[in-house]
Design an enzyme around this catalytic site. Structure first.
Site, PDB file in Angstrom:
ATOM      1  N   GLU A 142      -5.602  -4.145   0.066  1.00  0.00           N
ATOM      2  CA  GLU A 142      -5.843  -5.178   1.077  1.00  0.00           C
ATOM      3  C   GLU A 142      -6.998  -6.112   0.714  1.00  0.00           C
ATOM      4  OE1 GLU A 142      -5.156  -2.042   1.671  1.00  0.00           O
ATOM      5  OE2 GLU A 142      -4.034  -1.760   3.527  1.00  0.00           O
TER       6      GLU A 142
ATOM      7  N   TRP B 173     -19.595  15.157  12.313  1.00  0.00           N
ATOM      8  CA  TRP B 173     -18.697  14.813  11.209  1.00  0.00           C
ATOM      9  C   TRP B 173     -19.138  15.467   9.900  1.00  0.00           C
ATOM     10  CZ3 TRP B 173     -14.494  12.362  12.914  1.00  0.00           C
ATOM     11  CH2 TRP B 173     -14.589  11.588  14.076  1.00  0.00           C
TER      12      TRP B 173
ATOM     13  N   LYS C 181     -14.078  16.992  11.725  1.00  0.00           N
ATOM     14  CA  LYS C 181     -14.931  16.997  12.913  1.00  0.00           C
ATOM     15  C   LYS C 181     -15.165  18.435  13.360  1.00  0.00           C
ATOM     16  CE  LYS C 181     -16.011  14.154  16.782  1.00  0.00           C
ATOM     17  NZ  LYS C 181     -15.682  13.037  17.616  1.00  0.00           N
TER      18      LYS C 181
ATOM     19  N   THR D 172       0.871  -1.176   0.000  1.00  0.00           N
ATOM     20  CA  THR D 172       0.000   0.000   0.000  1.00  0.00           C
ATOM     21  C   THR D 172       0.907   1.224   0.000  1.00  0.00           C
ATOM     22  OG1 THR D 172      -0.005   0.174   2.391  1.00  0.00           O
ATOM     23  CG2 THR D 172      -1.709  -1.193   1.412  1.00  0.00           C
TER      24      THR D 172
HETATM   25  P1  ADP Z   1      -3.870   3.519  -1.048  1.00  0.00           P
HETATM   26  O1  ADP Z   1      -4.474   3.182   0.295  1.00  0.00           O
HETATM   27  O2  ADP Z   1      -2.448   3.347  -1.158  1.00  0.00           O
HETATM   28  O3  ADP Z   1      -4.444   4.769  -1.681  1.00  0.00           O
HETATM   29  P2  ADP Z   1      -5.537   1.649  -2.408  1.00  0.00           P
HETATM   30  O4  ADP Z   1      -5.590   1.713  -3.863  1.00  0.00           O
HETATM   31  O5  ADP Z   1      -5.497   0.340  -1.764  1.00  0.00           O
HETATM   32  O6  ADP Z   1      -4.279   2.377  -2.044  1.00  0.00           O
HETATM   33  O7  ADP Z   1      -6.680   2.569  -1.840  1.00  0.00           O
HETATM   34  C1  ADP Z   1      -7.819   2.073  -1.231  1.00  0.00           C
HETATM   35  C2  ADP Z   1      -8.687   3.201  -0.803  1.00  0.00           C
HETATM   36  O8  ADP Z   1      -9.110   3.993  -1.913  1.00  0.00           O
HETATM   37  C3  ADP Z   1      -9.977   2.772  -0.162  1.00  0.00           C
HETATM   38  O9  ADP Z   1      -9.788   2.430   1.175  1.00  0.00           O
HETATM   39  C4  ADP Z   1     -10.854   3.992  -0.355  1.00  0.00           C
HETATM   40  O10 ADP Z   1     -10.609   4.976   0.624  1.00  0.00           O
HETATM   41  C5  ADP Z   1     -10.383   4.534  -1.667  1.00  0.00           C
HETATM   42  N1  ADP Z   1     -11.309   4.122  -2.730  1.00  0.00           N
HETATM   43  C6  ADP Z   1     -11.184   3.083  -3.556  1.00  0.00           C
HETATM   44  N2  ADP Z   1     -12.216   3.022  -4.419  1.00  0.00           N
HETATM   45  C7  ADP Z   1     -13.032   4.064  -4.134  1.00  0.00           C
HETATM   46  C8  ADP Z   1     -14.277   4.563  -4.654  1.00  0.00           C
HETATM   47  N3  ADP Z   1     -14.888   3.990  -5.671  1.00  0.00           N
HETATM   48  N4  ADP Z   1     -14.812   5.647  -4.082  1.00  0.00           N
HETATM   49  C9  ADP Z   1     -14.191   6.272  -3.067  1.00  0.00           C
HETATM   50  N5  ADP Z   1     -13.030   5.859  -2.539  1.00  0.00           N
HETATM   51  C10 ADP Z   1     -12.448   4.771  -3.049  1.00  0.00           C
END
Ligand code: ADP
Length: 528
Positions: A316, A431, A426, A173
């Site tokens: 993940e 929120w 917040k 990640t």
């Molecule tokens: P990083 O955490 O390194 O950015 P990831 O690609 O694993 O890498 O990111 C996952 C995160 O991206 C999710 O936990 C979420 O917050 C965000 N995410 C993924 N897809 C969407 C979506 N369709 N809409 C909003 N947020 C998204």
């Protein structure tokens, strides 16, 4: 008593065997960084991957060894995925856009033995070589070097076999806080994920589909497309450069029906289409994920007859979590109602379970009532249990993984992401969703991009400010943007200030980097 069916372990090499046997001539087109193009097919990809396993064995690679790539999307990269797993190795796709300290950390932490890379990243190699302590062999994909390396082999080899729970791939990640963390996928988890990805309700591709994945192969396994695409026998069109002019030209010439990318990729494509008048008449399915797809983007694609798979997932979760699958009553809904659904992150396919728990008390599970917003948790056979080399599990006893996202689940199962736990603002104990503010701002015709962050406020704890990039040539004031926001967000959510900037910082995967923005606005003072 055991059942009485055959042993057919879920190893990902079975996917390429299937593609080469059932779809041998289906093409894989690559457009290289130098502008040249090549064509191969599933049978040749398999043959080259087998040759690569022989070449890797000569380098002394053993099952379990990590084989890294630092490369854009192209057919040799695809071959190397199957070659790496075929020798029993663990494919580690490195994101070339990471900072040097992260690059150093992850290659050493992964204990990579071999690195295959694009010539375009030679400067990274030259810089990092002294800092990478475990890599013994560097092989360039370009200038004939990859072909020369596998040329002496005949491909007359067997895949390494083993347990289906053996690891096959490692992705880190991006580590917005602390060091990047490795997610170690298994053959089994990857295979189940691939089988799920070819359900029509997910990405809707089959052997007739032509897919141009813009999502890089180093980003969350390119959403699993190199595995799922092979399982379905689709035609792939890869581009090693992400220039929208090149992508549109390829999409039209190769009659691309499916494409996948983060929202910023689609934004750049729209801008190119508007500037040149180009259209994409063959496109049928747009997969959008990684961050929230804004409403206008969905409307534009849907009006053009493109089905949108707006998907949520994370490294993940391999990464499929949810997609905008159509509901049973889809055809009875109005266009506006359909967009209302697509703007959410969709529903889980069979194999993924989600739930939300209270942000204040994680033992309290929230109802799926379309209102209660809480910390999103997920579980399933392709969801992480433990980070690579971590001593303790990342999930609880019942295997729920805490995603770091804040969400609402609707009674029909639709997931609506409202924020990330670290980005939600917040104010006075309540929120505010930064994402909703951003989406509302981006629906203003003069706004190219917007990001909301919380700024310390002596009375309210935090108040939002909105940072905006205007569209080229467009003029708009902060007051006009606020007036536009009042149409969709509550008054107490309105940003205390709107700041215009030339550019918003993006991280390694193309998403807005809130961490850098917060740093940029660290000393910002709000009027009391
Ligand atoms: P990083 O955490 O390194 O950015 P990831 O690609 O694993 O890498 O990111 C996952 C995160 O991206 C999710 O936990 C979420 O917050 C965000 N995410 C993924 N897809 C969407 C979506 N369709 N809409 C909003 N947020 C998204």
């Amino acid at each position: 008593m055991l059942g009485a069916m055959q042993d057919w372990d879920l190893r990902v090499t079975r996917i390429i065997d299937h593609a080469a046997r059932e779809h041998p001539n289906r093409e894989i087109v690559s457009r290289w960084a130098d502008g040249s193009e090549t064509r191969t097919n599933w049978a040749e990809v398999r043959h080259d991957a087998l040759k690569m396993t022989q070449a890797l064995r000569k380098l002394g690679v053993q099952p379990g060894d990590r084989i890294a790539t630092l490369a854009m999307n192209h057919s040799r990269h695809l071959v190397s995925w199957y070659g790496a797993v075929g020798v029993g190795g663990v494919l580690h796709t490195i994101n070339p856009r990471l900072f040097d300290d992260q690059l150093e950390y992850i290659a050493n932490h992964a204990e990579d033995q071999v690195l295959l890379y694009d010539a375009a990243f030679q400067p990274i190699i030259d810089r990092m070589k002294p800092r990478w302590t475990t890599i013994r062999h560097y092989i360039c994909f370009d200038n004939g070097q990859f072909e020369d390396w596998i040329a002496p082999e005949d491909g007359n080899a067997e895949w390494v076999t083993g347990d289906e729970r053996d690891p096959c791939m490692l992705c880190y990640t991006s580590g917005t806080t602390g060091n990047p963390k490795g997610v170690l996928y298994e053959h089994r988890s990857t295979m189940l994920h691939a089988m799920t990805s070819i359900q029509p309700a997910l990405f809707d591709f089959d052997a007739r589909s032509v897919m141009l994945p813009v999502v890089p192969m180093f980003h969350a396994a390119s959403w699993g497309l190199p595995w799922g695409g092979a399982a379905a026998g689709i035609k792939f069109v890869f581009s090693a450069v992400n220039d929208p002019a090149v992508l549109c030209e390829l999409m039209n010439r190769e009659k691309v029906t499916h494409s996948a990318g983060v929202p910023t990729v689609w934004l750049a494509t729209f801008q190119h289409m508007d500037a040149t008048g180009v259209t994409l008449p063959h496109l049928r399915q747009a997969i959008i994920g990684g961050s929230a797809a804004p409403r206008f983007m969905l409307e534009r694609l849907m009006k053009a007859g493109v089905n949108v798979a707006h998907a949520w997932g994370m490294t993940e979760t391999s990464p499929i979590g949810t997609t905008g699958a159509r509901t049973w009553d889809w055809d009875d809904l109005s266009f506006e109602q359909q967009v209302d659904i697509k703007v959410m992150q969709g529903r889980t396919p069979f194999g993924v379970e989600i739930r939300c728990v209270s942000l204040d008390d994680p033992t309290q599970e929230l109802p799926r009532d379309g209102q209660s917003s809480g910390a999103l948790q997920v579980r399933g056979p392709w969801v992480i249990k433990r980070y690579f080399k971590a001593e303790s599990d990342a999930t609880d006893a019942e295997q729920w993984f805490d995603t770091g996202d804040v969400a609402i689940i609707h009674p029909d199962g639709n997931l609506q992401l409202t924020d990330r736990t670290k980005d939600v603002i917040k104010s006075g104990g309540e929120w505010i969703s930064s994402v909703e503010l951003e989406n509302a701002a981006m629906s203003h015709p003069a706004v190219a991009e917007a990001a909301a962050i919380g700024i310390y406020h002596p009375r309210w704890d935090e108040r939002p400010i909105l940072i905006v990039v205007k569209k080229a040539g467009a003029e708009v004031s902060g007051e006009e943007i606020k007036a536009h926001l009042t149409k969709t967000v509550a008054k107490w959510w309105l940003p205390d200030a709107v700041e215009f900037v030339a550019e918003i910082p993006h991280g390694g995967t193309g998403k807005v980097s809130k961490k850098d923005l917060r740093e940029q606005f660290r000393d910002y003072k709000l009027a009391e």
